[in-house]
Design a protein around this motif. Structure first.
Motif, PDB file in Angstrom:
ATOM      1  N   GLY A 241      18.535   4.653 -15.412  1.00  0.00           N
ATOM      2  CA  GLY A 241      19.320   4.415 -14.209  1.00  0.00           C
ATOM      3  C   GLY A 241      19.744   5.667 -13.483  1.00  0.00           C
ATOM      4  O   GLY A 241      20.323   5.589 -12.394  1.00  0.00           O
ATOM      5  N   SER A 242      19.446   6.836 -14.066  1.00  0.00           N
ATOM      6  CA  SER A 242      19.791   8.089 -13.403  1.00  0.00           C
ATOM      7  C   SER A 242      18.950   8.263 -12.147  1.00  0.00           C
ATOM      8  O   SER A 242      17.800   7.824 -12.073  1.00  0.00           O
ATOM      9  CB  SER A 242      19.545   9.256 -14.368  1.00  0.00           C
ATOM     10  OG  SER A 242      19.502  10.481 -13.674  1.00  0.00           O
ATOM     11  N   ARG A 243      19.535   8.939 -11.166  1.00  0.00           N
ATOM     12  CA  ARG A 243      18.785   9.195  -9.927  1.00  0.00           C
ATOM     13  C   ARG A 243      17.606  10.127 -10.176  1.00  0.00           C
ATOM     14  O   ARG A 243      16.708  10.243  -9.338  1.00  0.00           O
ATOM     15  CB  ARG A 243      19.702   9.785  -8.861  1.00  0.00           C
ATOM     16  CG  ARG A 243      20.283  11.136  -9.221  1.00  0.00           C
ATOM     17  CD  ARG A 243      21.217  11.673  -8.161  1.00  0.00           C
ATOM     18  NE  ARG A 243      21.736  12.981  -8.491  1.00  0.00           N
ATOM     19  CZ  ARG A 243      21.085  14.117  -8.281  1.00  0.00           C
ATOM     20  NH1 ARG A 243      19.880  14.101  -7.748  1.00  0.00           N
ATOM     21  NH2 ARG A 243      21.620  15.282  -8.603  1.00  0.00           N
ATOM     22  N   LEU A 244      17.610  10.830 -11.330  1.00  0.00           N
ATOM     23  CA  LEU A 244      16.521  11.750 -11.661  1.00  0.00           C
ATOM     24  C   LEU A 244      15.356  11.050 -12.370  1.00  0.00           C
ATOM     25  O   LEU A 244      14.294  11.641 -12.519  1.00  0.00           O
ATOM     26  CB  LEU A 244      17.040  12.875 -12.566  1.00  0.00           C
ATOM     27  CG  LEU A 244      18.140  13.770 -11.983  1.00  0.00           C
ATOM     28  CD1 LEU A 244      18.655  14.725 -13.052  1.00  0.00           C
ATOM     29  CD2 LEU A 244      17.610  14.541 -10.785  1.00  0.00           C
ATOM     30  N   GLU A 245      15.565   9.818 -12.793  1.00  0.00           N
ATOM     31  CA  GLU A 245      14.570   9.147 -13.631  1.00  0.00           C
ATOM     32  C   GLU A 245      13.229   9.005 -12.913  1.00  0.00           C
ATOM     33  O   GLU A 245      12.161   9.298 -13.475  1.00  0.00           O
ATOM     34  CB  GLU A 245      15.093   7.774 -14.055  1.00  0.00           C
ATOM     35  CG  GLU A 245      14.216   7.070 -15.083  1.00  0.00           C
ATOM     36  CD  GLU A 245      14.809   5.746 -15.525  1.00  0.00           C
ATOM     37  OE1 GLU A 245      14.261   5.141 -16.462  1.00  0.00           O
ATOM     38  OE2 GLU A 245      15.821   5.308 -14.921  1.00  0.00           O
ATOM     39  N   ALA A 246      13.256   8.559 -11.657  1.00  0.00           N
ATOM     40  CA  ALA A 246      12.004   8.370 -10.912  1.00  0.00           C
ATOM     41  C   ALA A 246      11.273   9.689 -10.732  1.00  0.00           C
ATOM     42  O   ALA A 246      10.043   9.761 -10.868  1.00  0.00           O
ATOM     43  CB  ALA A 246      12.291   7.722  -9.565  1.00  0.00           C
ATOM     44  N   SER A 247      12.023  10.754 -10.435  1.00  0.00           N
ATOM     45  CA  SER A 247      11.399  12.067 -10.230  1.00  0.00           C
ATOM     46  C   SER A 247      10.711  12.554 -11.499  1.00  0.00           C
ATOM     47  O   SER A 247       9.585  13.067 -11.456  1.00  0.00           O
ATOM     48  CB  SER A 247      12.458  13.070  -9.776  1.00  0.00           C
ATOM     49  OG  SER A 247      11.920  14.359  -9.677  1.00  0.00           O
TER      50      SER A 247
ATOM     51  N   VAL B   4       7.735   4.020 -10.027  1.00  0.00           N
ATOM     52  CA  VAL B   4       7.838   3.101  -8.889  1.00  0.00           C
ATOM     53  C   VAL B   4       8.916   2.052  -9.150  1.00  0.00           C
ATOM     54  O   VAL B   4       9.680   1.677  -8.256  1.00  0.00           O
ATOM     55  CB  VAL B   4       6.477   2.433  -8.615  1.00  0.00           C
ATOM     56  CG1 VAL B   4       6.626   1.273  -7.639  1.00  0.00           C
ATOM     57  CG2 VAL B   4       5.494   3.457  -8.063  1.00  0.00           C
ATOM     58  N   ARG B   5       8.991   1.601 -10.397  1.00  0.00           N
ATOM     59  CA  ARG B   5       9.955   0.561 -10.737  1.00  0.00           C
ATOM     60  C   ARG B   5      11.399   1.034 -10.575  1.00  0.00           C
ATOM     61  O   ARG B   5      12.261   0.300 -10.096  1.00  0.00           O
ATOM     62  CB  ARG B   5       9.711   0.084 -12.176  1.00  0.00           C
ATOM     63  CG  ARG B   5      10.559  -1.111 -12.589  1.00  0.00           C
ATOM     64  CD  ARG B   5      10.061  -1.731 -13.883  1.00  0.00           C
ATOM     65  NE  ARG B   5      10.041  -0.799 -15.002  1.00  0.00           N
ATOM     66  CZ  ARG B   5       8.931  -0.287 -15.535  1.00  0.00           C
ATOM     67  NH1 ARG B   5       7.746  -0.615 -15.040  1.00  0.00           N
ATOM     68  NH2 ARG B   5       8.989   0.547 -16.549  1.00  0.00           N
ATOM     69  N   VAL B   6      11.681   2.280 -10.975  1.00  0.00           N
ATOM     70  CA  VAL B   6      13.074   2.756 -10.937  1.00  0.00           C
ATOM     71  C   VAL B   6      13.431   3.442  -9.620  1.00  0.00           C
ATOM     72  O   VAL B   6      14.608   3.673  -9.350  1.00  0.00           O
ATOM     73  CB  VAL B   6      13.363   3.716 -12.116  1.00  0.00           C
ATOM     74  CG1 VAL B   6      13.133   3.015 -13.435  1.00  0.00           C
ATOM     75  CG2 VAL B   6      12.532   4.988 -12.017  1.00  0.00           C
ATOM     76  N   ALA B   7      12.430   3.785  -8.804  1.00  0.00           N
ATOM     77  CA  ALA B   7      12.729   4.419  -7.508  1.00  0.00           C
ATOM     78  C   ALA B   7      13.408   3.397  -6.599  1.00  0.00           C
ATOM     79  O   ALA B   7      12.972   2.260  -6.482  1.00  0.00           O
ATOM     80  CB  ALA B   7      11.447   4.934  -6.862  1.00  0.00           C
ATOM     81  N   GLY B   8      14.459   3.794  -5.973  1.00  0.00           N
ATOM     82  CA  GLY B   8      15.192   2.873  -5.114  1.00  0.00           C
ATOM     83  C   GLY B   8      14.406   2.504  -3.873  1.00  0.00           C
ATOM     84  O   GLY B   8      13.773   3.349  -3.249  1.00  0.00           O
ATOM     85  N   LYS B   9      14.445   1.237  -3.531  1.00  0.00           N
ATOM     86  CA  LYS B   9      13.790   0.781  -2.311  1.00  0.00           C
ATOM     87  C   LYS B   9      14.439   1.489  -1.118  1.00  0.00           C
ATOM     88  O   LYS B   9      15.658   1.474  -0.976  1.00  0.00           O
ATOM     89  CB  LYS B   9      13.960  -0.728  -2.173  1.00  0.00           C
ATOM     90  CG  LYS B   9      13.088  -1.352  -1.104  1.00  0.00           C
ATOM     91  CD  LYS B   9      11.658  -1.505  -1.563  1.00  0.00           C
ATOM     92  CE  LYS B   9      10.846  -2.315  -0.550  1.00  0.00           C
ATOM     93  NZ  LYS B   9       9.445  -2.425  -0.928  1.00  0.00           N
ATOM     94  N   GLY B  10      13.637   2.109  -0.293  1.00  0.00           N
ATOM     95  CA  GLY B  10      14.168   2.843   0.840  1.00  0.00           C
ATOM     96  C   GLY B  10      14.378   4.312   0.572  1.00  0.00           C
ATOM     97  O   GLY B  10      14.665   5.070   1.494  1.00  0.00           O
ATOM     98  N   SER B  11      14.238   4.734  -0.703  1.00  0.00           N
ATOM     99  CA  SER B  11      14.376   6.147  -1.016  1.00  0.00           C
ATOM    100  C   SER B  11      13.228   6.929  -0.395  1.00  0.00           C
ATOM    101  O   SER B  11      12.085   6.464  -0.376  1.00  0.00           O
ATOM    102  CB  SER B  11      14.378   6.339  -2.542  1.00  0.00           C
ATOM    103  OG  SER B  11      14.145   7.687  -2.872  1.00  0.00           O
ATOM    104  N   THR B  12      13.528   8.145   0.094  1.00  0.00           N
ATOM    105  CA  THR B  12      12.465   8.957   0.689  1.00  0.00           C
ATOM    106  C   THR B  12      11.454   9.412  -0.355  1.00  0.00           C
ATOM    107  O   THR B  12      10.345   9.819  -0.013  1.00  0.00           O
ATOM    108  CB  THR B  12      13.065  10.198   1.383  1.00  0.00           C
ATOM    109  OG1 THR B  12      13.910  10.888   0.454  1.00  0.00           O
ATOM    110  CG2 THR B  12      13.875   9.791   2.594  1.00  0.00           C
ATOM    111  N   ASP B  13      11.822   9.353  -1.646  1.00  0.00           N
ATOM    112  CA  ASP B  13      10.898   9.768  -2.701  1.00  0.00           C
ATOM    113  C   ASP B  13       9.947   8.646  -3.123  1.00  0.00           C
ATOM    114  O   ASP B  13       8.911   8.913  -3.729  1.00  0.00           O
ATOM    115  CB  ASP B  13      11.674  10.234  -3.942  1.00  0.00           C
ATOM    116  CG  ASP B  13      12.437  11.518  -3.682  1.00  0.00           C
ATOM    117  OD1 ASP B  13      11.983  12.290  -2.819  1.00  0.00           O
ATOM    118  OD2 ASP B  13      13.474  11.731  -4.319  1.00  0.00           O
ATOM    119  N   ARG B  14      10.311   7.410  -2.835  1.00  0.00           N
ATOM    120  CA  ARG B  14       9.496   6.292  -3.333  1.00  0.00           C
ATOM    121  C   ARG B  14       8.059   6.326  -2.830  1.00  0.00           C
ATOM    122  O   ARG B  14       7.125   6.082  -3.609  1.00  0.00           O
ATOM    123  CB  ARG B  14      10.159   4.963  -2.966  1.00  0.00           C
ATOM    124  CG  ARG B  14       9.478   3.743  -3.635  1.00  0.00           C
ATOM    125  CD  ARG B  14      10.316   2.490  -3.439  1.00  0.00           C
ATOM    126  NE  ARG B  14       9.770   1.374  -4.181  1.00  0.00           N
ATOM    127  CZ  ARG B  14       8.869   0.511  -3.707  1.00  0.00           C
ATOM    128  NH1 ARG B  14       8.436   0.661  -2.459  1.00  0.00           N
ATOM    129  NH2 ARG B  14       8.408  -0.470  -4.447  1.00  0.00           N
TER     130      ARG B  14
END
Length: 873
Positions: free
Chosen positions: A368-374, A407-417
């Protein structure tokens, strides 16, 4: 009490001191407001223009915050006294002080209730805190320094409510209050710089949600104004410089403006250089510097930036404690730039180190960390590169798993997704191309489309994501042969979002992809102009790729393939020898364990086979066969590549079987023609089994197997060769008319001449008829007249042969068909003659020879009349 007595900057005993300054000093040093009122009543020289001017000069020279507040309060009172008198002014001031004291108490009480409460209670307390602090700001309007502090406190409360409730008006108000507080000298209480940083971070986050570029501009402007207001030696300066670097780098990701990137790097470096006590900020600044340097490397290609980026990220990781919450992100950042350097230099150590760093990062990052997707997105790219280096299918599966997680943990609408969508699409595309999970290509294209749809139109790297979609569509076309995929891909490769005017992260990559698109268009249509464009683009790519780049071998290979095809069309031996030289260089510089060596060796073998056909040097054919056999012995997961190698080896063996009787092959060794043919047929059959029914390459494999059967039939006379070979050539013609008319023309010529040799005129007429259709498709696809004439020469006798075989059957329908075929050929020649004549006449007119042009037109008209008369007779 007015406050503690303060010394004035000037020495009161100095004879240079204005007498009013001494009076002001006495007023400031009164112990109570009652004494202050009495002192002012006894000094009528103070509530004058001269008194106000002297006080203003003292305020301008003051740097101590408390002393400045005291002076500002006395200045406000002095103005009030001049308008209302001493007694009324001090009564007003006493009432205002009571209001301010009560308001401060209410604000503190609301803050305590908010901090200790929850739910509705906390929300009500936070609303009251915002409201009361706004009242305090209004009450302090006459005391600039107090108002400055009130603005900061109100902005902090608004920021907190925005974080809790997410109301945009709160962030806008916080931005306005923070900006209004920025007046030099910035002597607000501790925390004002943290407020500026918090507002800029929230503005960047809102940009990610709403894609309003104005938010990024506002963030940059706010930090710049804060830096202008801050004292040069303020401890806030390093923090603000770091925030400026982050804000400008965020704006660069949208604008692509080089000056933004340069300013981001410069400000971040200044922040690091001026850092003294705030060591906790150092890793963040180093991370931002490393990222900005990596971006500049991708724009400008300077290796020094790449190495400096690695150093900055390495230092950031070194300064972070092992339990720091930011450590997984820093580890992923370092791994990402090591992958960039691996791509640049193909140094295995960088790839291995990136893998180790990401292993640590995945163990540390919390769910759930904001760093997880990265972290998992970078891991996806690492596994993909490991697969590309070692061809281990397990690495590719790991890449897919990591990409799905990102992809699963990246927030929808995030510029990184979108970047995570592209990374997953690339590994799925790779897995589809190796043939293990064919349906992966459909999902890859879908992910690319999502990435484009979720990218802001003004994002500088939108074009790169559009290119990823185009590459995916090209890959699906090559797997499925769906023509609309090819058409869309070619259109997308020419897409220009406006970013072309700005620095691109992958200009060389764009050129390469456009070249590849033009190459596939040529293979589909036979348009020689597309082939020329592909060769030009691949040449530019090779010229722009450094000799030590890990991508150079790939670029050389693509250029070589285009040069080989140019030789096929023009007979230019220099192009073919250049092709072989490029492929030898690719093999020389490619790492020994690179899976791509299979393709390079195979293409070099094919080039040498064609060079043998041109020169007749047996050693070239011998080397070609050895190279192709070696390439097939190397591991390769790509079914398409193995099919191509088998096809080229089969063609080389067929060529060797056609050597004149008694002529030795390379190195004086004699070979068995029938054995070569049987081996060639086995290779062609195996290649055919590896190619999907819908692949646009399938007709070529069918045609080559049919051609080898024709060759064996000529040697042995076996009827089985005809029974198998004719349907293969017929099917090759049928399919290739939709996916590659050049293949259809070649297959039709082989089939038709084979039928003529067997005196099967019906079959020959059908074959050459299909060839006529292919020739017309090729002719109509050309833009330049020289290209049209090239195809006319290639199919010079196709119309005559078709007509002749129709006439051989001697039925009225066949005679009519013969006339139609001849007329189609005549129409082609006539259209070219008319265009050439028109051009020639226009040139005569332009050169001032109108009389010659008119005489020529009259002669042509007379010839037409005579011809029509002869036909009527």
């Amino acid at each position: 009490m007015p406050g503690s007595p303060r010394e004035l900057p000037a020495d009161p005993m100095s004879s240079a001191v204005d007498p009013l300054v001494l009076v002001l000093a006495g007023w400031f040093n009164t112990s109570t407001w009652a004494e202050s009122e009495a002192f002012l009543a006894g000094h009528p020289e103070l509530p004058t223009d001269a008194g106000e001017k002297a006080l203003a000069e003292q305020m301008n020279a003051q740097t101590d915050r408390n002393a400045l507040v005291l002076m500002e309060e006395h200045a406000m009172l002095l103005r009030r006294v001049r308008k209302r008198g001493v007694e009324e002014a001090f009564q007003w001031w006493a009432a205002l002080r009571r209001q301010m004291t009560d308001t401060v108490a209410r604000a503190e009480a609301a803050q305590e209730r908010y901090a200790g409460g929850a739910g509705e209670v906390a929300a009500v307390a936070l609303d009251e805190s915002v409201e009361v602090r706004a009242q305090l700001r209004e009450l302090a309007a006459g005391v600039p320094t107090r108002r400055q502090s009130a603005l900061v406190d109100e902005a902090k409360a608004l920021v907190e409510r925005y974080r809790v409730a997410g109301r945009d008006e709160d962030l806008d108000a916080a931005l306005h209050r923070a900006g209004a507080a920025l007046r030099p000298p910035m002597t607000c209480p501790p925390g004002w710089a943290e407020l500026i940083v918090a507002v800029t971070v929230l503005l960047r986050q809102r940009y990610e949600r709403d894609r309003r570029a104005a938010d990024l501009d506002a963030a940059v402007d706010l930090v710049l104004n804060a830096l202008r207001a801050a004292a040069p030696d303020s401890t806030a300066v390093p923090m603000l410089l770091g925030a400026l670097g982050e804000a400008i780098r965020a704006r660069h990701s949208v604008s692509g403006q080089p000056q933004d990137l340069e300013l981001a790097i410069r400000s971040t470096r200044q922040g690091i250089d001026t850092l003294e006590q705030a060591l906790a900020r150092l890793p963040s600044l180093l991370d931002n510097l490393g990222g900005a340097l990596a971006e500049r490397y991708q724009v400008q290609g300077d290796d020094a930036d790449l190495d400096s980026s690695v150093s900055a990220f390495t230092d950031a990781v070194r300064h972070l404690p092992t339990d720091a919450s930011a450590r997984p992100g820093s580890l992923a950042n370092l791994a990402g730039v090591l992958l960039l350097r691996y791509d640049r230099r193909s140094t295995p150590a960088d790839l291995e180190r990136a893998t180790d760093l990401l292993t640590e990062a995945t163990a540390l990052v919390t769910s759930g960390s904001r760093l997880e997707a990265s972290v998992y997105g970078t891991l996806t790219n690492t596994w993909r590169r490991r697969y590309e280096r070692g061809a281990d299918p397990a690495d590719l599966d790991h890449a897919v798993d990591s990409g799905e997680h990102a992809v699963r943990v990246a927030g929808k609408g995030s510029t990184d997704r979108p970047s995570h969508l592209v990374a997953l699409g690339q590994v799925l595309q790779t897995r589809a191309e190796r043939g293990s999970v064919p349906d992966d290509i459909d999902r890859a294209v879908m992910l690319y489309r999502e990435a484009v749809a979720e990218t802001s139109p003004d994002f500088a790297r939108l074009r790169d994501r559009v290119n990823s979609l185009a590459i995916g569509l090209l890959a699906r076309y090559q797997l499925r042969g769906t023509e609309k995929d090819l058409d869309e891909a070619l259109e997308l490769l020419e897409y220009d979002s406006g970013a072309d005017a700005r620095a691109s992260v992958s200009v060389v990559g764009l050129l390469f992809n456009r070249g590849n698109g033009q190459w596939i268009r040529y293979r589909r249509t036979g348009d020689l102009a597309a082939l020329d464009r592909a060769v030009v683009l691949f040449t530019r790519v090779v010229e722009a790729t450094p000799a030590d780049s890990g991508d150079r071998a790939v670029c050389l290979n693509s250029l070589a393939v285009g040069l080989a095809e140019r030789y096929e069309r023009t007979g230019d031996e220099a192009a073919l020898r250049d092709c072989a030289g490029r492929l030898r260089e690719a093999l020389e510089i490619a790492p020994a364990d690179s899976p791509a060596r299979v393709s390079y060796a195979g293409n070099l073998g094919n080039a040498l086979r064609m060079l043998y056909r041109h020169t007749g040097e047996p050693d070239l054919l011998d080397e070609a066969i050895q190279l192709l056999e070696t390439a097939l012995s190397l591991p390769s997961e790509s079914a398409t590549l193995r099919a191509t190698l088998l096809n080229n080896l089969g063609s080389a063996l067929v060529r060797r079987s056609a050597m004149p009787d008694g002529e030795p092959a390379g190195h004086g060794v004699r070979y068995d023609a029938s054995a070569d043919l049987r081996a060639a047929e086995d290779h062609f059959r195996t290649a055919l089994s590896l190619v999907a029914e819908t692949s646009p390459d399938r007709p070529l494999h069918l045609a080559n197997l049919g051609r080898s059967l024709r060759r064996r039939h000529r040697l042995t006379g076996e009827d089985a060769c005809v029974e198998e070979g004719v349907p293969l050539l017929k099917e090759a013609c049928r399919l290739a008319l939709r996916t590659g008319p050049e293949t259809a023309l070649g297959a039709a010529q082989v089939w038709g001449r084979w039928a003529e040799a067997r005196e099967a005129s019906d079959e020959a007429a059908t074959a050459f008829g299909l060839g006529v259709t292919a020739a017309h498709q090729l002719f109509q696809a050309q833009v330049l007249r020289s290209h049209r004439w090239s195809w006319l020469r290639t199919a010079a006798d196709i119309h005559v042969r078709a007509a002749w075989n129709h006439l051989a059957r001697s039925t009225p329908q066949d005679r009519a068909a013969a006339v139609v075929v001849l007329e189609r050929g005549r129409a082609l020649l006539l259209s070219e003659a008319l265009e050439a004549r028109s051009t020639m006449v226009d040139r005569l007119t332009a050169a001032g020879h109108q009389d010659l042009a008119d005489r020529y037109r009259a002669a042509v008209a007379r010839l037409g009349e005579l011809t029509r008369g002869a036909l009527e007779e």
